[in-house]
Design a protein around this motif. Structure first.
Motif, mmCIF file in Angstrom:
data_model
loop_
_atom_site.group_PDB
_atom_site.id
_atom_site.type_symbol
_atom_site.label_atom_id
_atom_site.label_comp_id
_atom_site.label_asym_id
_atom_site.label_seq_id
_atom_site.Cartn_x
_atom_site.Cartn_y
_atom_site.Cartn_z
ATOM 1 N N SER A 194 45.472 16.857 46.548
ATOM 2 C CA SER A 194 46.824 17.311 46.770
ATOM 3 C C SER A 194 46.786 18.566 47.637
ATOM 4 N N ILE A 195 47.902 18.845 48.258
ATOM 5 C CA ILE A 195 48.020 20.053 49.067
ATOM 6 C C ILE A 195 48.857 21.049 48.291
ATOM 7 N N LEU A 196 48.327 22.257 48.103
ATOM 8 C CA LEU A 196 49.053 23.298 47.389
ATOM 9 C C LEU A 196 49.675 24.258 48.390
ATOM 10 N N LEU A 197 50.898 24.646 48.123
ATOM 11 C CA LEU A 197 51.617 25.569 48.999
ATOM 12 C C LEU A 197 52.030 26.796 48.189
ATOM 13 N N PRO A 198 51.083 27.714 47.936
ATOM 14 C CA PRO A 198 51.392 28.883 47.101
ATOM 15 C C PRO A 198 52.238 29.912 47.851
ATOM 16 N N ALA A 199 52.931 30.726 47.092
ATOM 17 C CA ALA A 199 53.670 31.845 47.665
ATOM 18 C C ALA A 199 52.670 32.860 48.208
ATOM 19 N N ASP A 200 53.146 33.785 49.046
ATOM 20 C CA ASP A 200 52.255 34.742 49.716
ATOM 21 C C ASP A 200 51.411 35.542 48.731
ATOM 22 N N ASN A 201 52.019 36.001 47.620
ATOM 23 C CA ASN A 201 51.251 36.820 46.677
ATOM 24 C C ASN A 201 50.158 35.996 45.990
ATOM 25 N N ASP A 202 50.452 34.727 45.678
ATOM 26 C CA ASP A 202 49.426 33.857 45.093
ATOM 27 C C ASP A 202 48.332 33.556 46.113
ATOM 28 N N ARG A 203 48.720 33.320 47.365
ATOM 29 C CA ARG A 203 47.750 33.037 48.421
ATOM 30 C C ARG A 203 46.797 34.212 48.593
ATOM 31 N N SER A 204 47.340 35.421 48.546
ATOM 32 C CA SER A 204 46.521 36.620 48.681
ATOM 33 C C SER A 204 45.544 36.752 47.514
ATOM 34 N N ALA A 205 46.028 36.479 46.295
ATOM 35 C CA ALA A 205 45.175 36.578 45.109
ATOM 36 C C ALA A 205 44.060 35.531 45.155
ATOM 37 N N ILE A 206 44.406 34.313 45.556
ATOM 38 C CA ILE A 206 43.398 33.253 45.658
ATOM 39 C C ILE A 206 42.351 33.622 46.703
ATOM 40 N N GLY A 207 42.804 34.190 47.821
ATOM 41 C CA GLY A 207 41.872 34.644 48.858
ATOM 42 C C GLY A 207 40.919 35.697 48.329
ATOM 43 N N SER A 208 41.432 36.598 47.477
ATOM 44 C CA SER A 208 40.578 37.639 46.887
ATOM 45 C C SER A 208 39.523 37.027 45.968
ATOM 46 N N VAL A 209 39.932 36.040 45.164
ATOM 47 C CA VAL A 209 38.993 35.383 44.246
ATOM 48 C C VAL A 209 37.895 34.672 45.043
ATOM 49 N N ILE A 210 38.296 33.952 46.103
ATOM 50 C CA ILE A 210 37.309 33.257 46.933
ATOM 51 C C ILE A 210 36.383 34.267 47.606
ATOM 52 N N GLY A 211 36.939 35.401 48.035
ATOM 53 C CA GLY A 211 36.119 36.456 48.639
ATOM 54 C C GLY A 211 35.081 36.987 47.682
ATOM 55 N N LEU A 212 35.477 37.211 46.420
ATOM 56 C CA LEU A 212 34.531 37.687 45.403
ATOM 57 C C LEU A 212 33.440 36.642 45.138
ATOM 58 N N MET A 213 33.861 35.372 45.069
ATOM 59 C CA MET A 213 32.914 34.286 44.836
ATOM 60 C C MET A 213 31.902 34.220 45.972
ATOM 61 N N LEU A 214 32.393 34.287 47.208
ATOM 62 C CA LEU A 214 31.524 34.211 48.378
ATOM 63 C C LEU A 214 30.566 35.399 48.443
ATOM 64 N N GLU A 215 31.090 36.565 48.135
ATOM 65 C CA GLU A 215 30.258 37.774 48.159
ATOM 66 C C GLU A 215 29.118 37.675 47.153
ATOM 67 N N GLU A 216 29.429 37.183 45.968
ATOM 68 C CA GLU A 216 28.395 37.047 44.940
ATOM 69 C C GLU A 216 27.406 35.951 45.299
ATOM 70 N N TYR A 217 27.921 34.831 45.821
ATOM 71 C CA TYR A 217 27.059 33.700 46.166
ATOM 72 C C TYR A 217 26.099 34.064 47.295
ATOM 73 N N ALA A 276 32.488 32.708 36.623
ATOM 74 C CA ALA A 276 33.745 33.377 36.252
ATOM 75 C C ALA A 276 34.753 33.284 37.394
ATOM 76 N N HIS A 277 34.297 33.467 38.620
ATOM 77 C CA HIS A 277 35.204 33.365 39.771
ATOM 78 C C HIS A 277 35.696 31.928 39.951
ATOM 79 N N VAL A 278 34.817 30.942 39.723
ATOM 80 C CA VAL A 278 35.227 29.537 39.806
ATOM 81 C C VAL A 278 36.293 29.254 38.756
ATOM 82 N N ASN A 279 36.072 29.736 37.534
ATOM 83 C CA ASN A 279 37.057 29.527 36.472
ATOM 84 C C ASN A 279 38.400 30.151 36.829
ATOM 85 N N THR A 280 38.375 31.340 37.413
ATOM 86 C CA THR A 280 39.610 32.006 37.822
ATOM 87 C C THR A 280 40.314 31.194 38.900
ATOM 88 N N LEU A 281 39.558 30.708 39.879
ATOM 89 C CA LEU A 281 40.140 29.899 40.941
ATOM 90 C C LEU A 281 40.772 28.629 40.381
#
Length: 197
Positions: free
Chosen positions: A37-60, A71-76
């Motif tokens: 499915s395609i998700l269309l989050p609001a700007d604030n949700d999009r920003s938060a999801i981007g932050s979670v992915i950034g943390l995941m990528l940084e750790e990985y 933990a980051h995967v669970n949050t995402l």
């Protein structure tokens, strides 16, 4: 028509089904090879999801501490689950095309012919192919081949199947036919892929 994504940047996150089952994050009808499915989050949700992915990528890419990556995967996944519940899903592809992808997922080992899927959807072979190309950018034959190729690569990467066994398991008429199919679609022979792994 299929959307061109050449100017966009994104991430592909592959999560094993067992991980979702063990973590209690199983989403109904969202575990196969079918189009997501395609998700269309609001700007604030999009920003938060981007932050979670950034943390995941940084750790990985950094210290690789599995507890933090998990933990980051669970949050995402919690964000995705919430967005689905709140109705942020777009219609995405048509229900007919979603049904086609589900049929391929359920039958690709036994059924390699376009005619089988067209009959299941009460459509002519040519009409179904036109609909698939318009919606997904691939013919029905290519979708079946793509699914077979993915499973083949998985089996080879696990290292416990010979070409003859894979051919038999995936419904090919002989190891030579399977090897030719793999070489044409993957650009290498099964043995070359096995050696590179």
């Amino acid at each position: 028509t299929a959307m061109a994504l050449t100017s966009h940047k994104g991430y592909l996150i592959a999560i094993k089904q067992e991980y979702l089952l063990n973590s209690g994050l199983l989403f109904e009808n969202r575990l196969g090879h079918t189009s997501p499915s395609i998700l269309l989050p609001a700007d604030n949700d999009r920003s938060a999801i981007g932050s979670v992915i950034g943390l995941m990528l940084e750790e990985y890419e950094g210290r690789k501490r599995s507890g933090l990556v998990n933990a980051h995967v669970n949050t995402l996944m919690a964000y995705i689950s919430t967005l689905i519940r709140e109705g942020h899903e777009s219609a995405g592809i048509s229900s007919r095309m979603r049904t086609l992808l589900e049929l391929i997922e359920q039958n690709y080992i036994r059924e390699h012919s376009v005619e089988f899927y067209a009959a299941k959807l009460s459509l002519g072979k040519k009409r179904l192919t036109v609909l698939a190309v318009d919606a997904l950018g691939l013919t029905v034959k290519q979708l079946i081949q793509q699914r077979l190729l993915l499973q083949t690569k998985r089996m080879i990467s696990m290292g416990h199947s010979t070409s003859k066994e894979i051919a038999s398991d995936l419904g090919f008429h002989g190891a030579s036919y399977f090897s030719r199919f793999f070489r044409q679609n993957a650009g290498v022979t099964p043995e070359e892929l096995r050696q590179s792994l």
